[in-house]
Design a protein around this motif. Structure first.
Motif, PDB file in Angstrom:
ATOM      1  N   THR A 117      30.563 -36.063  -4.443  1.00 33.92           N
ATOM      2  CA  THR A 117      29.171 -36.090  -4.106  1.00 33.92           C
ATOM      3  C   THR A 117      28.594 -37.010  -3.013  1.00 33.92           C
ATOM      4  N   SER A 118      29.534 -38.122  -2.891  1.00 35.76           N
ATOM      5  CA  SER A 118      28.935 -39.015  -1.996  1.00 35.76           C
ATOM      6  C   SER A 118      29.116 -38.579  -0.577  1.00 35.76           C
ATOM      7  N   VAL A 119      29.998 -37.390  -0.169  1.00 36.47           N
ATOM      8  CA  VAL A 119      30.099 -37.278   1.073  1.00 36.47           C
ATOM      9  C   VAL A 119      29.361 -35.719   1.263  1.00 36.47           C
ATOM     10  N   GLN A 120      29.505 -35.306   2.562  1.00 37.17           N
ATOM     11  CA  GLN A 120      28.912 -34.043   2.999  1.00 37.17           C
ATOM     12  C   GLN A 120      29.838 -33.353   4.064  1.00 37.17           C
ATOM     13  N   PRO A 121      30.958 -32.777   3.630  1.00 41.47           N
ATOM     14  CA  PRO A 121      31.949 -32.481   4.774  1.00 41.47           C
ATOM     15  C   PRO A 121      31.277 -31.234   5.644  1.00 41.47           C
ATOM     16  N   TYR A 122      31.690 -30.873   6.813  1.00 39.78           N
ATOM     17  CA  TYR A 122      31.004 -29.994   7.651  1.00 39.78           C
ATOM     18  C   TYR A 122      31.491 -28.616   6.939  1.00 39.78           C
ATOM     19  N   TRP A 123      32.392 -28.322   6.259  1.00 40.43           N
ATOM     20  CA  TRP A 123      32.775 -27.107   5.606  1.00 40.43           C
ATOM     21  C   TRP A 123      31.972 -26.532   4.502  1.00 40.43           C
ATOM     22  N   ALA A 124      31.361 -27.620   4.160  1.00 44.65           N
ATOM     23  CA  ALA A 124      30.801 -27.308   2.771  1.00 44.65           C
ATOM     24  C   ALA A 124      29.669 -26.061   2.757  1.00 44.65           C
ATOM     25  N   SER A 125      29.109 -25.933   3.704  1.00 46.68           N
ATOM     26  CA  SER A 125      27.877 -24.847   3.977  1.00 46.68           C
ATOM     27  C   SER A 125      28.373 -23.575   4.136  1.00 46.68           C
ATOM     28  N   SER A 126      29.692 -23.482   4.403  1.00 50.81           N
ATOM     29  CA  SER A 126      30.436 -22.086   4.605  1.00 50.81           C
ATOM     30  C   SER A 126      30.906 -21.719   3.263  1.00 50.81           C
ATOM     31  N   LYS A 127      31.263 -22.355   2.338  1.00 54.08           N
ATOM     32  CA  LYS A 127      31.709 -22.233   1.018  1.00 54.08           C
ATOM     33  C   LYS A 127      30.758 -21.874  -0.024  1.00 54.08           C
ATOM     34  N   LYS A 128      31.222 -21.307  -1.203  1.00 55.57           N
ATOM     35  CA  LYS A 128      30.389 -20.844  -2.319  1.00 55.57           C
ATOM     36  C   LYS A 128      30.704 -21.816  -3.411  1.00 55.57           C
ATOM     37  N   VAL A 129      29.586 -22.335  -3.883  1.00 58.34           N
ATOM     38  CA  VAL A 129      29.874 -23.592  -5.053  1.00 58.34           C
ATOM     39  C   VAL A 129      30.249 -22.664  -6.165  1.00 58.34           C
ATOM     40  N   VAL A 130      31.206 -23.142  -7.055  1.00 62.89           N
ATOM     41  CA  VAL A 130      31.556 -22.866  -8.230  1.00 62.89           C
ATOM     42  C   VAL A 130      31.054 -23.640  -9.212  1.00 62.89           C
ATOM     43  N   ALA A 131      31.460 -24.932  -9.237  1.00 62.54           N
ATOM     44  CA  ALA A 131      30.696 -25.822 -10.419  1.00 62.54           C
ATOM     45  C   ALA A 131      30.721 -27.164  -9.683  1.00 62.54           C
ATOM     46  N   ARG A 132      29.710 -27.874 -10.633  1.00 61.18           N
ATOM     47  CA  ARG A 132      29.623 -29.210 -10.289  1.00 61.18           C
ATOM     48  C   ARG A 132      30.133 -30.088 -11.485  1.00 61.18           C
ATOM     49  N   ILE A 133      31.133 -30.774 -11.442  1.00 61.03           N
ATOM     50  CA  ILE A 133      31.698 -31.680 -12.599  1.00 61.03           C
ATOM     51  C   ILE A 133      31.875 -33.035 -12.141  1.00 61.03           C
ATOM     52  N   GLY A 134      31.030 -33.881 -12.899  1.00 64.68           N
ATOM     53  CA  GLY A 134      31.221 -35.405 -12.631  1.00 64.68           C
ATOM     54  C   GLY A 134      30.830 -35.579 -11.188  1.00 64.68           C
ATOM     55  N   ASN A 135      31.663 -36.414 -10.550  1.00 62.22           N
ATOM     56  CA  ASN A 135      31.392 -36.657  -9.150  1.00 62.22           C
ATOM     57  C   ASN A 135      31.889 -35.672  -8.085  1.00 62.22           C
ATOM     58  N   HIS A 136      32.220 -34.533  -8.605  1.00 60.30           N
ATOM     59  CA  HIS A 136      32.710 -33.756  -7.543  1.00 60.30           C
ATOM     60  C   HIS A 136      32.150 -32.335  -7.643  1.00 60.30           C
ATOM     61  N   ILE A 137      32.153 -31.379  -6.324  1.00 63.36           N
ATOM     62  CA  ILE A 137      31.372 -30.240  -6.392  1.00 63.36           C
ATOM     63  C   ILE A 137      32.595 -29.388  -5.749  1.00 63.36           C
ATOM     64  N   PHE A 138      32.887 -28.125  -6.460  1.00 54.11           N
ATOM     65  CA  PHE A 138      33.907 -27.423  -6.470  1.00 54.11           C
ATOM     66  C   PHE A 138      33.463 -26.018  -5.692  1.00 54.11           C
ATOM     67  N   TYR A 139      34.289 -25.409  -4.830  1.00 51.63           N
ATOM     68  CA  TYR A 139      33.973 -24.422  -4.085  1.00 51.63           C
ATOM     69  C   TYR A 139      35.238 -23.251  -4.100  1.00 51.63           C
ATOM     70  N   ARG A 140      34.505 -22.226  -3.867  1.00 50.52           N
ATOM     71  CA  ARG A 140      35.509 -20.983  -3.581  1.00 50.52           C
ATOM     72  C   ARG A 140      35.385 -20.477  -2.023  1.00 50.52           C
TER      73      ARG A 140
END
Length: 200
Positions: free
Chosen positions: A177-200
């Motif tokens: 959660t402390s970073v914002q990679p360039y690819w994150a906006s092109s993926k769909k969020v699946v879950a947020r668990i602890g300090n991580h955001i998971f995408y498909r």
């Protein structure tokens, strides 16, 4: 009953006598054919033992190889859990392990867990290869006797054998959660668990 037993014994003796007679007749013509025929049973028995032993050693060897491969794959999965999520909850560790296994099942990633964990990609911004899991780019110290490592091994073994409920189904990517990679906006969020955001 006794008569049939008597005939069987007599027939066996006659056949035995004829066989030895043939051996001696051949012996009179020379020692080579005699010893060649005499050695046939030993050769057959030797071949039986040879093939039985070679088949067994092949089976045992393949079992040993399969066990080594499985142990190496579980270790790679545990290392990824340890370095990526050892400070996370148990659910967060399962999620990281699940992403690794989802990548293994995907045609877009390598075919073994160790290759998935140590895979690299071309980063157009940095103009160089970058590791998918950042810890693999550094020589980090693993405390193999620590409780965190034991838990990572337990999670890895459970996930490797499929004895768990999916936490982040179909997720192939995640980031802290402390970073914002360039690819994150092109993926769909699946879950947020602890300090991580998971995408498909």
């Amino acid at each position: 009953m006794l008569r049939s037993l008597f005939y069987d014994v007599r027939a066996w003796l006659v056949l035995r006598r004829r066989r030895w007679k043939m051996y001696w007749l051949l012996r009179e013509k020379g020692d080579v054919p005699f010893f060649a025929i005499l050695s046939v049973p030993f050769i057959v028995i030797g071949l039986i033992f040879y093939f039985a032993y070679s088949a067994r050693s092949t089976i045992d060897g393949s079992r040993i190889d399969a066990a080594k491969i499985r142990a190496r794959e579980i270790r790679c999965l545990a290392e990824n859990i340890y370095f990526e999520a050892r400070g996370e909850t148990l659910q967060g560790q399962y999620a990281v392990a699940e992403v690794t296994m989802n990548r293994l099942a995907s045609p877009y990633f390598p075919d073994t867990i160790c290759e998935v964990v140590h895979d690299t990609r071309w980063d157009p911004l940095r103009q160089r290869l970058v590791a998918h899991f950042s810890w693999t780019a550094f020589k980090l110290r693993l405390e193999s006797g620590s409780p965190a490592w034991k838990q990572a091994m337990d999670v890895a073994t459970t996930v490797y054998h499929g004895y768990y409920e999916p936490v982040v189904p179909d997720a192939l990517f995640y980031h802290a959660t402390s970073v914002q990679p360039y690819w994150a906006s092109s993926k769909k969020v699946v879950a947020r668990i602890g300090n991580h955001i998971f995408y498909r």
